[in-house]
Structure formats: C-alpha cells, structure tokens
Design a protein around this motif. Structure first.
Motif, PDB file in Angstrom:
ATOM      1  N   UNK A 271     -62.612 -49.299  14.457  1.00 37.76           N
ATOM      2  CA  UNK A 271     -63.668 -49.951  13.671  1.00 37.76           C
ATOM      3  C   UNK A 271     -64.043 -49.129  12.449  1.00 37.76           C
ATOM      4  N   UNK A 272     -63.860 -47.835  12.517  1.00 39.54           N
ATOM      5  CA  UNK A 272     -64.164 -46.963  11.385  1.00 39.54           C
ATOM      6  C   UNK A 272     -63.236 -47.219  10.208  1.00 39.54           C
ATOM      7  N   UNK A 273     -62.110 -47.898  10.465  1.00 39.57           N
ATOM      8  CA  UNK A 273     -61.145 -48.188   9.403  1.00 39.57           C
ATOM      9  C   UNK A 273     -61.063 -49.689   9.139  1.00 39.57           C
ATOM     10  N   UNK A 274     -62.139 -50.422   9.383  1.00 37.10           N
ATOM     11  CA  UNK A 274     -62.135 -51.874   9.159  1.00 37.10           C
ATOM     12  C   UNK A 274     -61.729 -52.203   7.723  1.00 37.10           C
ATOM     13  N   UNK A 275     -61.189 -53.413   7.526  1.00 36.54           N
ATOM     14  CA  UNK A 275     -60.939 -54.459   8.526  1.00 36.54           C
ATOM     15  C   UNK A 275     -59.797 -54.115   9.481  1.00 36.54           C
ATOM     16  N   UNK A 276     -59.922 -54.666  10.703  1.00 33.98           N
ATOM     17  CA  UNK A 276     -58.957 -54.432  11.771  1.00 33.98           C
ATOM     18  C   UNK A 276     -58.166 -55.714  12.012  1.00 33.98           C
ATOM     19  N   UNK A 277     -56.878 -55.572  12.297  1.00 30.88           N
ATOM     20  CA  UNK A 277     -56.098 -56.716  12.745  1.00 30.88           C
ATOM     21  C   UNK A 277     -55.725 -56.491  14.202  1.00 30.88           C
ATOM     22  N   UNK A 278     -56.042 -57.467  15.043  1.00 32.01           N
ATOM     23  CA  UNK A 278     -55.740 -57.413  16.470  1.00 32.01           C
ATOM     24  C   UNK A 278     -54.481 -58.247  16.699  1.00 32.01           C
ATOM     25  N   UNK A 279     -53.355 -57.563  16.889  1.00 36.41           N
ATOM     26  CA  UNK A 279     -52.062 -58.229  17.044  1.00 36.41           C
ATOM     27  C   UNK A 279     -51.856 -58.576  18.514  1.00 36.41           C
TER      28      UNK A 279
ATOM     29  N   UNK B   1     -46.312 -64.832  13.913  1.00 29.83           N
ATOM     30  CA  UNK B   1     -45.330 -63.923  14.489  1.00 29.83           C
ATOM     31  C   UNK B   1     -45.688 -62.493  14.080  1.00 29.83           C
ATOM     32  N   UNK B   2     -45.741 -61.566  15.040  1.00 36.10           N
ATOM     33  CA  UNK B   2     -46.128 -60.200  14.697  1.00 36.10           C
ATOM     34  C   UNK B   2     -45.073 -59.493  13.853  1.00 36.10           C
ATOM     35  N   UNK B   3     -43.833 -59.989  13.854  1.00 38.02           N
ATOM     36  CA  UNK B   3     -42.812 -59.403  12.994  1.00 38.02           C
ATOM     37  C   UNK B   3     -42.912 -59.913  11.557  1.00 38.02           C
ATOM     38  N   UNK B   4     -43.760 -60.896  11.330  1.00 30.71           N
ATOM     39  CA  UNK B   4     -43.988 -61.454   9.990  1.00 30.71           C
ATOM     40  C   UNK B   4     -45.440 -61.911   9.937  1.00 30.71           C
ATOM     41  N   UNK B   5     -46.347 -60.947   9.941  1.00 30.19           N
ATOM     42  CA  UNK B   5     -47.773 -61.236  10.073  1.00 30.19           C
ATOM     43  C   UNK B   5     -48.293 -62.061   8.893  1.00 30.19           C
ATOM     44  N   UNK B   6     -49.132 -63.059   9.172  1.00 30.38           N
ATOM     45  CA  UNK B   6     -49.683 -63.907   8.109  1.00 30.38           C
ATOM     46  C   UNK B   6     -50.866 -63.234   7.411  1.00 30.38           C
ATOM     47  N   UNK B   7     -50.646 -62.004   6.960  1.00 28.95           N
ATOM     48  CA  UNK B   7     -51.682 -61.187   6.327  1.00 28.95           C
ATOM     49  C   UNK B   7     -51.082 -60.524   5.101  1.00 28.95           C
ATOM     50  N   UNK B   8     -51.865 -60.425   4.029  1.00 29.68           N
ATOM     51  CA  UNK B   8     -51.376 -59.851   2.785  1.00 29.68           C
ATOM     52  C   UNK B   8     -51.087 -58.358   2.925  1.00 29.68           C
ATOM     53  N   UNK B   9     -50.209 -57.861   2.098  1.00 32.94           N
ATOM     54  CA  UNK B   9     -49.869 -56.446   2.080  1.00 32.94           C
ATOM     55  C   UNK B   9     -51.107 -55.600   1.787  1.00 32.94           C
ATOM     56  N   UNK B  10     -51.331 -54.571   2.611  1.00 35.58           N
ATOM     57  CA  UNK B  10     -52.455 -53.661   2.406  1.00 35.58           C
ATOM     58  C   UNK B  10     -53.812 -54.269   2.673  1.00 35.58           C
ATOM     59  N   UNK B  11     -53.871 -55.362   3.421  1.00 32.82           N
ATOM     60  CA  UNK B  11     -55.126 -56.097   3.585  1.00 32.82           C
ATOM     61  C   UNK B  11     -56.062 -55.477   4.613  1.00 32.82           C
ATOM     62  N   UNK B  12     -55.541 -54.659   5.529  1.00 30.20           N
ATOM     63  CA  UNK B  12     -56.378 -54.123   6.602  1.00 30.20           C
ATOM     64  C   UNK B  12     -56.266 -52.603   6.640  1.00 30.20           C
ATOM     65  N   UNK B  13     -57.210 -51.993   7.350  1.00 27.46           N
ATOM     66  CA  UNK B  13     -57.185 -50.555   7.495  1.00 27.46           C
ATOM     67  C   UNK B  13     -56.641 -50.100   8.824  1.00 27.46           C
ATOM     68  N   UNK B  14     -56.638 -50.990   9.825  1.00 28.10           N
ATOM     69  CA  UNK B  14     -56.233 -50.594  11.168  1.00 28.10           C
ATOM     70  C   UNK B  14     -55.528 -51.728  11.884  1.00 28.10           C
TER      71      UNK B  14
END
Length: 265
Positions: free
Chosen positions: A69-77, A120-133
């Motif tokens: 949480x200290x490095x939010x935003x977090x992605x829970x895969x 798919x976790x091998x092709x996450x639907x999240x932008x590059x550099x979008x999260x901290x953890x």
C-alpha cells in the motif's frame, strides 16, 4: 444428462468453475468446488480461500498488504472475489484488480470492489508504468510453466510498474512438500517440480446435477533460489523471502532498485 459428464453448454473450453463457485458462494447459492487430479479429489474451500475476513489473516499477510500500500496504486493480479481489494479500499488505498475469470470479476464487483478488470496476466489491461506495486499471491507465477515462462510474466509485471516498482509473488519449494500434495509431479532438476490438476464445480440446474469441468492447470513449482533465477534478464531484484508455513509455501518480494537479496533455499 449424467452427473459425471459435462453437457454441451459446459465444455472445458468455455468452462469457468472457479469463478462460478465464487459467484455462487457470494450469492449464497448451492454448489461445490473440487480440485481433481485423477482419483485424488480435494475440496475447493471457496469460503476459506476467497472470502476469508481480515480477522483470520496472519500478521505476515497484513504486513505484506500494508507494505504494498505504501507504493500505491497497487494491481492485484488474480484478484478472485476481491478480498484484498476490499481491504485496501477500506483504507483509502488505490488498487485495481485483474482476473482471467469474468465470473470472478462479476463476483468481486457485486461485493463492492471497484476497478476490477477481466484480463490475461501475461498481457495485463493496464498502461505501462501505471502502478507502483504488483500483488500476485496465489501461486499464479507457476502458470508460467517454466523458468522462461515465469521470466516473461515478471517482465510484464515490470512493464506495468513505475521505476521504483515492487512486486510480491509466491510459490511452493518442492523439497518441503509432503507426499499428499495434490497434483505433484517430480522433476530431475534440483529445486524444480510440477503440479497438475483441474477444477470442477458441481451445482443443480433445471432440477439436474451438473458438473462444470475446467481445463487442466499446469504449474511450475520452484525453490526461492530457482525463482530468483527467473528474475535474471528482468528489471527485478529479489529483496526478501518469507515463509508462510512448514509446507513449502513462501513469498518473494521483488524490487526494481538494487537491494540486498534474502537467503535462498
């Protein structure tokens, strides 16, 4: 239609037994999830694994969630029914969940988890550099099926995190497993083994008992030292290994900045 044979609408290609079990549990609908490897069958423990309350979590689990949480935003895969997302949300932590099961995503959303995506976790639907953890606990990394496959997955985790990103993954060290570990397959290489099983969800529909059978899942089991090998060629540096029980399960914390590596097995 017999109880032990999936019908036309329940083919393994489109089956989602785990997600349907989560949604059924959330809606208080009857059904039973099992893990199966040949004649070896274990209860899926949906309530314990996917709907447990924070009061039942170990201090180490809480500590790990707080550290991320200290490095939010977090992605829970592999967020499942969203229990960790709900914990972070209650504390005002920005987090997004991703799960390959669209039915699990539906269950998480119905429980109040926001920002949950099917993907798919091998092709996450999240932008590059979008999260901290990255939080990927549930032995998902083993679905890479080889050290090279795990390396590809870690590169994807690196893509979605910023320059100071952190990640927590987990696995089982083969040398500490008992003989009754479901789906165990040996390997001649030191610190390496495999696990194979599939899931089945039994439920009543239209007055008949039906069984939804998922595809066979193949995991690579590896010691912390072997998992460290998979980080070579990625931006990740192993930072900390923590044991969760005596059965071989462990968590490995990864960081993009250089840190002192923990002890290996």
């Amino acid at each position: 239609m017999t109880a032990d044979r999936p019908g036309p609408s329940e083919s393994t290609a489109a089956a989602d037994p785990l997600g349907r079990a989560m949604l059924a549990h959330h809606r208080d609908e009857p059904g039973r999830l099992v893990y199966r490897d040949g004649a070896d069958v274990r209860d899926g423990n949906v309530a314990e694994f996917y709907f447990s309350s924070p009061e039942s979590w170990t201090p180490a689990t809480i500590d790990g969630l707080e550290r991320l949480a200290e490095r939010e935003p977090v992605i829970d895969v592999g967020c499942g029914a969203g229990k960790h997302l709900l914990w972070w949300d209650e504390r005002g932590v920005e987090a997004v969940g991703v799960d390959v099961s669209p039915t699990a995503v539906r269950a998480a959303r119905e429980r109040g988890a926001e920002g949950v995506l099917a993907g798919d976790m091998f092709d996450l639907p999240v932008a590059t550099g979008a999260v901290g953890a990255v939080h990927a606990v549930g032995t998902q990394v083993g679905l890479g099926r080889s050290l090279a496959g795990i390396r590809d997955l870690l590169r994807e985790f690196a893509r979605v995190t910023d320059e100071a990103g952190v990640a927590v993954v987990d696995n089982y060290g083969p040398t500490r497993l008992n003989d009754d570990f479901l789906g165990y397959r040996s390997d001649p290489r030191e610190g390496i083994a495999h696990r194979c099983f599939h899931l089945e969800f039994e439920r009543e529909a239209d007055g008949e008992q039906r069984r939804e059978v998922g595809r066979t899942l193949q995991f690579l089991l590896c010691s912390p030292g072997r998992l460290r090998e998979a980080t070579v060629g990625t931006p990740w540096t192993p930072a900390r290994v923590s044991r969760t029980d005596e059965g071989g399960h462990y968590r490995l914390e990864l960081r993009k900045e250089r840190t002192a590596a923990g002890s290996s097995e």
